[in-house]
Enzyme design. Structure first.
Site, PDB file in Angstrom:
ATOM      1  N   PRO A 126       9.627  20.347  56.505  1.00  0.00           N
ATOM      2  CA  PRO A 126      10.309  20.635  55.243  1.00  0.00           C
ATOM      3  C   PRO A 126      10.928  19.382  54.631  1.00  0.00           C
ATOM      4  CG  PRO A 126      11.611  21.404  57.116  1.00  0.00           C
ATOM      5  CD  PRO A 126      10.296  20.956  57.664  1.00  0.00           C
ATOM      6  N   SER A 155      11.303  23.735  52.377  1.00  0.00           N
ATOM      7  CA  SER A 155      12.754  23.507  52.479  1.00  0.00           C
ATOM      8  C   SER A 155      13.523  24.556  51.678  1.00  0.00           C
ATOM      9  CB  SER A 155      13.073  22.116  51.925  1.00  0.00           C
ATOM     10  OG  SER A 155      14.461  21.960  51.746  1.00  0.00           O
ATOM     11  N   GLN A 176      12.130  27.119  55.837  1.00  0.00           N
ATOM     12  CA  GLN A 176      13.263  26.455  56.508  1.00  0.00           C
ATOM     13  C   GLN A 176      14.559  27.006  55.940  1.00  0.00           C
ATOM     14  OE1 GLN A 176      15.197  23.857  54.711  1.00  0.00           O
ATOM     15  NE2 GLN A 176      16.601  23.598  56.443  1.00  0.00           N
ATOM     16  N   TYR A 178      18.739  26.468  55.380  1.00  0.00           N
ATOM     17  CA  TYR A 178      20.121  25.970  55.377  1.00  0.00           C
ATOM     18  C   TYR A 178      20.948  27.181  54.966  1.00  0.00           C
ATOM     19  CZ  TYR A 178      18.607  21.031  55.289  1.00  0.00           C
ATOM     20  OH  TYR A 178      18.066  19.803  55.585  1.00  0.00           O
ATOM     21  N   THR A 204      17.544  24.990  60.537  1.00  0.00           N
ATOM     22  CA  THR A 204      17.833  23.576  60.851  1.00  0.00           C
ATOM     23  C   THR A 204      19.259  23.468  61.378  1.00  0.00           C
ATOM     24  OG1 THR A 204      16.260  22.792  59.207  1.00  0.00           O
ATOM     25  CG2 THR A 204      17.967  21.245  59.869  1.00  0.00           C
ATOM     26  N   ARG A 213      24.447   8.377  54.791  1.00  0.00           N
ATOM     27  CA  ARG A 213      23.136   7.893  54.341  1.00  0.00           C
ATOM     28  C   ARG A 213      23.294   6.631  53.498  1.00  0.00           C
ATOM     29  NH1 ARG A 213      19.893  13.622  53.597  1.00  0.00           N
ATOM     30  NH2 ARG A 213      20.174  14.214  55.780  1.00  0.00           N
ATOM     31  N   LYS A 295      15.269  24.050  64.422  1.00  0.00           N
ATOM     32  CA  LYS A 295      14.792  22.684  64.157  1.00  0.00           C
ATOM     33  C   LYS A 295      15.942  21.710  64.342  1.00  0.00           C
ATOM     34  CE  LYS A 295      12.652  19.872  60.487  1.00  0.00           C
ATOM     35  NZ  LYS A 295      13.713  19.047  59.883  1.00  0.00           N
ATOM     36  N   HIS A 319      15.819  14.930  62.260  1.00  0.00           N
ATOM     37  CA  HIS A 319      15.833  14.922  60.800  1.00  0.00           C
ATOM     38  C   HIS A 319      15.269  13.607  60.263  1.00  0.00           C
ATOM     39  CE1 HIS A 319      17.676  17.935  57.986  1.00  0.00           C
ATOM     40  NE2 HIS A 319      17.317  17.026  57.115  1.00  0.00           N
ATOM     41  N   ARG A 322      17.949  11.012  59.945  1.00  0.00           N
ATOM     42  CA  ARG A 322      18.884  11.217  58.830  1.00  0.00           C
ATOM     43  C   ARG A 322      20.100  12.037  59.236  1.00  0.00           C
ATOM     44  NH1 ARG A 322      15.614  10.690  54.030  1.00  0.00           N
ATOM     45  NH2 ARG A 322      16.568  12.339  52.813  1.00  0.00           N
ATOM     46  N   ASP A 350       8.775  16.284  65.392  1.00  0.00           N
ATOM     47  CA  ASP A 350       8.557  15.400  64.244  1.00  0.00           C
ATOM     48  C   ASP A 350       9.465  14.188  64.336  1.00  0.00           C
ATOM     49  OD1 ASP A 350      11.082  15.956  63.063  1.00  0.00           O
ATOM     50  OD2 ASP A 350      10.261  17.324  61.560  1.00  0.00           O
ATOM     51  N   GLY A 352       8.832   9.960  62.801  1.00  0.00           N
ATOM     52  CA  GLY A 352       8.159   8.688  63.065  1.00  0.00           C
ATOM     53  C   GLY A 352       6.677   8.781  63.327  1.00  0.00           C
ATOM     54  N   GLY A 373       7.010  14.122  57.839  1.00  0.00           N
ATOM     55  CA  GLY A 373       7.920  14.223  56.700  1.00  0.00           C
ATOM     56  C   GLY A 373       7.591  13.168  55.658  1.00  0.00           C
ATOM     57  N   ARG A 374       8.086  11.965  55.868  1.00  0.00           N
ATOM     58  CA  ARG A 374       7.948  10.916  54.843  1.00  0.00           C
ATOM     59  C   ARG A 374       6.498  10.622  54.446  1.00  0.00           C
ATOM     60  NH1 ARG A 374      12.134   9.338  58.039  1.00  0.00           N
ATOM     61  NH2 ARG A 374      14.189   9.062  57.078  1.00  0.00           N
TER      62      ARG A 374
HETATM   63  C1  LIG Z   1      13.451  13.206  51.750  1.00  0.00           C
HETATM   64  C2  LIG Z   1      13.587  14.096  52.951  1.00  0.00           C
HETATM   65  C3  LIG Z   1      14.077  15.380  52.781  1.00  0.00           C
HETATM   66  C4  LIG Z   1      14.197  16.230  53.875  1.00  0.00           C
HETATM   67  N1  LIG Z   1      14.626  17.515  53.681  1.00  0.00           N
HETATM   68  C5  LIG Z   1      14.730  18.347  54.738  1.00  0.00           C
HETATM   69  C6  LIG Z   1      15.130  19.700  54.549  1.00  0.00           C
HETATM   70  O1  LIG Z   1      15.365  20.150  53.438  1.00  0.00           O
HETATM   71  N2  LIG Z   1      15.237  20.482  55.655  1.00  0.00           N
HETATM   72  C7  LIG Z   1      14.962  20.022  56.919  1.00  0.00           C
HETATM   73  O2  LIG Z   1      15.070  20.761  57.897  1.00  0.00           O
HETATM   74  N3  LIG Z   1      14.566  18.743  57.110  1.00  0.00           N
HETATM   75  C8  LIG Z   1      14.432  17.909  56.063  1.00  0.00           C
HETATM   76  N4  LIG Z   1      14.002  16.630  56.264  1.00  0.00           N
HETATM   77  C9  LIG Z   1      13.588  16.201  57.608  1.00  0.00           C
HETATM   78  C10 LIG Z   1      12.086  16.461  57.817  1.00  0.00           C
HETATM   79  O3  LIG Z   1      11.836  17.852  57.863  1.00  0.00           O
HETATM   80  C11 LIG Z   1      11.570  15.857  59.115  1.00  0.00           C
HETATM   81  O4  LIG Z   1      12.345  16.311  60.187  1.00  0.00           O
HETATM   82  C12 LIG Z   1      11.537  14.334  59.110  1.00  0.00           C
HETATM   83  O5  LIG Z   1      11.250  13.833  57.824  1.00  0.00           O
HETATM   84  C13 LIG Z   1      10.496  13.840  60.096  1.00  0.00           C
HETATM   85  O6  LIG Z   1      10.532  12.462  60.194  1.00  0.00           O
HETATM   86  P1  LIG Z   1       9.536  11.479  59.395  1.00  0.00           P
HETATM   87  O7  LIG Z   1      10.017  11.449  57.987  1.00  0.00           O
HETATM   88  O8  LIG Z   1       9.715  10.169  60.101  1.00  0.00           O
HETATM   89  O9  LIG Z   1       8.133  12.024  59.532  1.00  0.00           O
HETATM   90  C14 LIG Z   1      13.847  15.761  55.181  1.00  0.00           C
HETATM   91  C15 LIG Z   1      13.359  14.470  55.340  1.00  0.00           C
HETATM   92  C16 LIG Z   1      13.213  13.643  54.236  1.00  0.00           C
HETATM   93  C17 LIG Z   1      12.651  12.267  54.447  1.00  0.00           C
END
Ligand SMILES: Cc1cc2nc3c(=O)[nH]c(=O)nc-3n(C[C@H](O)[C@H](O)[C@H](O)COP(=O)(O)O)c2cc1C
Length: 423
Positions: A126, A155, A176, A178, A204, A213, A295, A319, A322, A350, A352, A373-374
């Site tokens: 998400p 998300s 997902q 919140y 989450t 951040r 998660k 995350h 994050r 997830d 990296g 994710g990214r």
């Molecule tokens: C811009 C951004 C927004 C995200 N928003 C959510 C979210 O709304 N809910 C959530 O559970 N995780 C969120 N995540 C975390 C991702 O679901 C995921 O765990 C993470 O991006 C995986 O790492 P990666 O970016 O290195 O692949 C977000 C990540 C990014 C980069």
């Protein structure tokens, strides 16, 4: 361009192996320069998805496409971004043990999760606010997920509703959650997702209010646009919404996020409340009628608790670096979580994941599937749906390559014996 290029000017290129090749008549200098011109991007940024060699090629393209604060939002970790880097470094500490002389002509990458078969173990994690990356946001991602047969997790803070996303996906997505500090709001999102046909809710649990951040905050200082014209920057703003500002394309962002539509948010003070605990999870378990996953689990103890509380699955995640600056890669949390669940429920990981070999290593350590994710968001930001499709395609291709090289014809053949650590 050629004369300005540091690569052409480099004595290493025209000395050494290239000089030997030229001298041996294997490649004329003109042919080499033509080759170089074709394959070397003048500014090191791809301008179409088919120019990408790997998914990391999409990151500079996304940076180029986005305003500084939006790219900052995508890139940011917390504090020094050390956990973002750690997630990558964790994979480089694992080595692959390849078996030889196995007939690997036919590779089957499919996995089964909750009774559904997916043609690969690559899922889309998400990601909130995707219209900040591309005007089609989650809809473009859903179309790419459909084209390439991937599971998408939507998300709570998505910029499209689950109904619209499922229509674009032409199939179910997971939702997902919140939950906010108001029970009825979280419950409302769950019931709406269930009604839409979502087979799974993903709670989450790794964000308490206020992660630092810093990369995002720095990027906001260099972005000279008036962000408040489009959206709130507070944690609850996206739930509560804001009065519409001005007109045109910005107006859509000024509204609350679609998954909060129709809910009474007058008492919402937090979208992911610091007070959330196992009691809350128990209550949610009694409410959710479809599969329920957590998660953000990174320890054996919490994995065991989750199984005891009747969870159907876990996502090992920090995350994407994050949440807190733990400096602990998710791939290094995975083994203890796998031990904790003792094979009772599926575990997804997830954080990296950028290469097929990363996916292979996660599967070898016991993951049922992985999330990205990214990389998906880079593809989206740079090129919309085709960008996301190419990101997914590259990862599938790389996974297939390493499965073949390692002598594993199907995902269930990838075992712990296929990875090792350096001596
Ligand atoms: C811009 C951004 C927004 C995200 N928003 C959510 C979210 O709304 N809910 C959530 O559970 N995780 C969120 N995540 C975390 C991702 O679901 C995921 O765990 C993470 O991006 C995986 O790492 P990666 O970016 O290195 O692949 C977000 C990540 C990014 C980069």
């Amino acid at each position: 361009m050629l004369t300005a290029s540091p690569l052409i000017a480099s004595p290493h290129l025209f000395g050494g192996p290239v000089a030997n090749l030229l001298a041996a008549g294997g490649l004329t200098k003109r042919a080499f320069l033509d080759w170089f011109e074709t394959f070397h991007q003048s500014d090191d940024t791809i301008s179409s998805p088919d120019q990408a060699f790997d998914v990391l090629d999409f990151e500079p393209a996304a940076r180029k496409a986005l305003p500084p604060a939006h790219f900052g939002y995508l890139a940011t970790g917390v504090d020094d971004d050390g956990t973002v880097r750690a997630n990558r470094e964790g994979y480089s500490r694992l080595q692959i043990r390849s078996r030889r002389l196995v007939d690997v002509e036919n590779i089957d990458m499919s996995v089964r999760v909750f009774g559904a078969t997916w043609s690969s173990p690559i899922m889309i994690s998400p990601v909130s606010s995707q219209k900040a990356f591309h005007p089609e946001g989650d809809i473009a991602v859903a179309r790419a997920a459909r084209a390439k047969d991937h599971l998408q997790i939507l998300s709570t803070a998505a910029t499209s509703s689950i109904e619209d996303v499922m229509a674009a996906r032409d199939g179910a997505v997971w939702q997902q959650l919140y939950p906010t500090n108001v029970w009825e709001v979280g419950r409302g999102i769950v019931k709406r997702a269930e009604k839409a046909g979502s087979p799974a809710i993903v709670l989450t649990v790794d964000l308490q209010e206020g992660s630092n951040r810093e990369t995002l905050f720095r990027s906001q200082t260099v972005d000279k646009r008036d962000c408040s014209a489009c959206h709130s920057s507070s944690y609850t703003g996206y739930a509560r919404g804001r009065p519409k500002a001005g007109s045109g394309g910005f107006a859509q962002y000024a509204e609350r996020k679609p998954m909060f539509d129709g809910l009474d948010l007058s008492k919402v003070t937090a979208t992911h409340p610091a007070s959330m605990n196992w009691e809350f999870v128990k209550r949610l378990r009694d409410t959710v009628t479809v599969k329920l996953l957590l998660k953000g689990i990174v320890t054996r103890e919490d994995a065991q608790m989750a199984v005891e509380q009747g969870m159907d699955g876990l996502i090992v995640s920090n995350h994407g670096g994050r949440a807190e600056e733990s400096l602990r890669p998710t791939i290094e949390s995975l083994p203890e979580v796998i031990e904790g669940v003792a094979g009772k429920i599926p575990v997804i990981v997830d954080g990296g994941i950028r290469r097929g070999t990363d996916i292979f290593k996660a599967l070898a350590l016991g993951a049922t599937a992985v999330g990205i994710g990214r990389p998906e968001a880079w593809g989206l930001a740079a090129f919309g749906q085709p960008g996301v499709e190419t990101v997914l395609e590259i990862l599938r291709r790389e996974l297939k390559t390493i499965m073949r090289q390692a002598g594993t014809v199907s995902v269930d053949k990838i075992t712990r014996s296929h990875v090792t650590r350096p001596f």
